[in-house]
Design an enzyme around this catalytic site. Structure first.
Site, short mmCIF file in Angstrom:
data_model
loop_
_atom_site.label_atom_id
_atom_site.label_comp_id
_atom_site.label_asym_id
_atom_site.label_seq_id
_atom_site.Cartn_x
_atom_site.Cartn_y
_atom_site.Cartn_z
N LEU A 50 10.48 -20.90 -3.95
CA LEU A 50 9.46 -20.02 -3.35
C LEU A 50 8.11 -20.19 -4.07
O LEU A 50 8.08 -20.27 -5.30
CB LEU A 50 9.92 -18.56 -3.51
CG LEU A 50 8.91 -17.49 -3.09
CD1 LEU A 50 8.84 -17.39 -1.57
CD2 LEU A 50 9.28 -16.13 -3.69
N ASP A 95 0.83 -1.21 0.00
CA ASP A 95 0.00 0.00 0.00
C ASP A 95 0.86 1.26 0.00
O ASP A 95 1.95 1.28 0.55
CB ASP A 95 -0.91 -0.02 1.24
CG ASP A 95 -2.09 0.93 1.10
OD1 ASP A 95 -2.37 1.38 -0.03
OD2 ASP A 95 -2.74 1.21 2.12
N GLY A 96 0.34 2.30 -0.62
CA GLY A 96 0.99 3.62 -0.58
C GLY A 96 1.56 4.11 -1.89
O GLY A 96 2.26 5.12 -1.92
N ARG A 107 0.20 7.70 -2.62
CA ARG A 107 0.80 8.73 -1.75
C ARG A 107 2.27 8.96 -2.09
O ARG A 107 2.76 10.08 -2.03
CB ARG A 107 0.64 8.32 -0.27
CG ARG A 107 -0.74 8.67 0.28
CD ARG A 107 -1.03 7.92 1.55
NE ARG A 107 -1.42 6.54 1.27
CZ ARG A 107 -1.56 5.61 2.17
NH1 ARG A 107 -1.33 5.88 3.44
NH2 ARG A 107 -1.95 4.39 1.83
N TRP A 108 2.96 7.90 -2.49
CA TRP A 108 4.36 8.04 -2.89
C TRP A 108 4.45 9.01 -4.09
O TRP A 108 5.30 9.90 -4.12
CB TRP A 108 4.92 6.66 -3.28
CG TRP A 108 6.38 6.64 -3.62
CD1 TRP A 108 7.42 6.38 -2.79
CD2 TRP A 108 6.95 6.89 -4.91
NE1 TRP A 108 8.61 6.45 -3.47
CE2 TRP A 108 8.35 6.76 -4.79
CE3 TRP A 108 6.43 7.21 -6.18
CZ2 TRP A 108 9.23 6.93 -5.85
CZ3 TRP A 108 7.31 7.40 -7.24
CH2 TRP A 108 8.68 7.26 -7.07
N HIS A 163 2.44 3.42 -9.06
CA HIS A 163 2.18 2.01 -9.37
C HIS A 163 3.34 1.41 -10.17
O HIS A 163 3.75 0.28 -9.93
CB HIS A 163 0.88 1.86 -10.16
CG HIS A 163 -0.35 2.25 -9.36
ND1 HIS A 163 -0.54 1.83 -8.07
CD2 HIS A 163 -1.43 3.01 -9.68
CE1 HIS A 163 -1.70 2.31 -7.62
NE2 HIS A 163 -2.25 3.04 -8.57
N SER A 187 -10.91 -6.95 -4.66
CA SER A 187 -12.22 -6.93 -5.33
C SER A 187 -12.87 -5.56 -5.22
O SER A 187 -13.78 -5.24 -5.97
CB SER A 187 -13.12 -8.03 -4.76
OG SER A 187 -13.05 -8.06 -3.36
N ARG A 208 -0.52 9.29 -9.98
CA ARG A 208 -0.59 8.03 -9.22
C ARG A 208 0.02 6.87 -9.99
O ARG A 208 0.64 5.98 -9.42
CB ARG A 208 -2.05 7.71 -8.89
CG ARG A 208 -2.69 8.64 -7.86
CD ARG A 208 -4.16 8.29 -7.65
NE ARG A 208 -4.33 6.93 -7.18
CZ ARG A 208 -4.21 6.55 -5.89
NH1 ARG A 208 -3.95 7.45 -4.96
NH2 ARG A 208 -4.38 5.29 -5.55
C1 IPE Z 1 -5.53 -2.79 -0.28
O1 IPE Z 1 -5.15 -1.47 -0.45
C2 IPE Z 1 -5.52 -3.49 -1.61
C3 IPE Z 1 -4.20 -3.77 -2.19
C4 IPE Z 1 -3.04 -3.48 -1.64
C5 IPE Z 1 -4.21 -4.42 -3.47
P1 IPE Z 1 -6.23 -0.30 -0.64
O2 IPE Z 1 -5.44 0.95 -0.75
O3 IPE Z 1 -7.13 -0.63 -1.75
O4 IPE Z 1 -7.03 -0.37 0.73
P2 IPE Z 1 -7.91 0.73 1.47
O5 IPE Z 1 -8.93 1.23 0.50
O6 IPE Z 1 -6.98 1.83 1.89
O7 IPE Z 1 -8.48 0.02 2.64
C1 IPE Z 2 -1.45 0.22 -3.45
O1 IPE Z 2 -1.27 1.59 -3.49
C2 IPE Z 2 -1.70 -0.36 -4.80
C3 IPE Z 2 -3.05 -0.93 -4.97
C4 IPE Z 2 -4.03 -0.87 -4.13
C5 IPE Z 2 -3.29 -1.62 -6.22
P1 IPE Z 2 -2.50 2.60 -3.48
O2 IPE Z 2 -2.88 2.88 -4.90
O3 IPE Z 2 -3.58 2.09 -2.63
O4 IPE Z 2 -1.82 3.87 -2.84
P2 IPE Z 2 -2.48 4.89 -1.83
O5 IPE Z 2 -3.03 4.10 -0.69
O6 IPE Z 2 -3.53 5.64 -2.57
O7 IPE Z 2 -1.33 5.76 -1.41
MG MG Z 3 -4.09 2.35 -0.69
#
Ligand code: IPE
Ligand code: IPE
Ligand code: MG
Length: 254
Positions: A135, A24-25, A28-29, A41, A70, A37
């Protein structure tokens, strides 16, 4: 060689056999750098490669990565399309290298309704690597734990209807055997990056006794040092599984 195996010693009990990561993040990164965004990714894919390499180097047996939930279909269509494109590219570019490094790929999540090209690539990755014994990389794609649990309940209900199982005899194992993760051990350690402290519909059944580690870094910055920091937190935990740990003090107190 991106996934080269360094000579690992024998696994100790301190090493989790199964690490699962909520990556996650990315957004924001990118935002912190004034980038779209998408860029987060893209950089996140590099972090996936590092995580696979770390898992191999530290002798972890199963690595599960949450790549698309999902609920992620709720994102803007162009972001969803980019995430799909990145997954396709990752498999096309990295599958041969994963295979060369004895990685077995498994996919969990709902396959029905997926674009046919993605489905074909996921199946190709599983087929090509099915006999590998290094793995196991579990790709959680279009994955949602509640949906997985409901599907398992449906399969059980069908088995009851067909007379194959007695409802009074249904065990934890019978239920687990009908999840997507049927032959995958439960995660010992779940890592979530970005500082969020929630599971977001990830491995709810399987996480019953997982150790949770929340790292403050954003996913594109994830590297071996972060992996090691999480392993160290795990090694310092005492897993009790509901039982009493028999130290001298505990014995005298009882
Ligand atoms: C969880 O992250 C899903 C994945 C990392 C693929 P999200 O960014 O979608 O989760 P929420 O919405 O902050 O809970
Ligand atoms: C995780 O990063 C990637 C996926 C959920 C696919 P986010 O896209 O959720 O990044 P934030 O949470 O918005 O920073
Ligand atoms: Mg996220």
């Amino acid at each position: 060689m991106p996934f080269a195996r360094s000579p690992a010693g024998p696994r100790s009990d301190q090493t989790p056999a199964h690490v699962a990561i909520i990556m996650d993040g990315n957004g924001r990164w990118a935002k912190a750098r004034g980038l779209p965004r998408f860029e987060g990714h893209r950089r996140g894919v590099e972090a996936v490669r590092r995580a696979v390499r770390s898992a191999i180097d530290h002798d972890v047996r199963f690595l599960t990565i949450y790549t698309f939930s999902s609920e992620n279909w709720r994102r803007p269509a162009d972001e969803v399309a980019l995430l799909m494109g990145l997954l396709k590219r990752f498999i096309r570019v990295d599958l041969a290298e994963l295979h060369k490094n004895f990685v077995r790929v498994r996919v969990i999540g709902e396959r029905e309704g997926l674009p046919p090209d993605i489905l074909a690539l996921l199946e190709e990755a599983e087929q090509l690597t099915r006999d590998n014994c290094g793995l196991t990389l579990v790709v959680a794609f279009n994955y949602g734990s509640r949906h997985e649990i409901v599907s398992a309940a449906r399969r059980l209900a069908e088995d009851v209807r067909q007379g194959r199982i007695d409802p009074d005899a249904i065990s934890d194992e019978d239920f687990a055997a009908r999840l997507d993760s049927a032959d995958i051990p439960d995660p010992d350690l779940i890592i979530r990056t970005s500082g969020e402290m929630r599971l977001s519909n990830f491995l709810l059944w399987q996480a019953a006794y997982a150790e949770l580690v929340f790292l403050p870094i954003l996913w594109p910055d994830f590297d071996d040092a972060a992996f090691v920091a999480a392993l160290e937190q795990y090694a310092a935990r005492e897993r009790r599984f509901g039982a009493v740990v028999h130290t001298t003090a505990a014995m005298t107190a009882s």
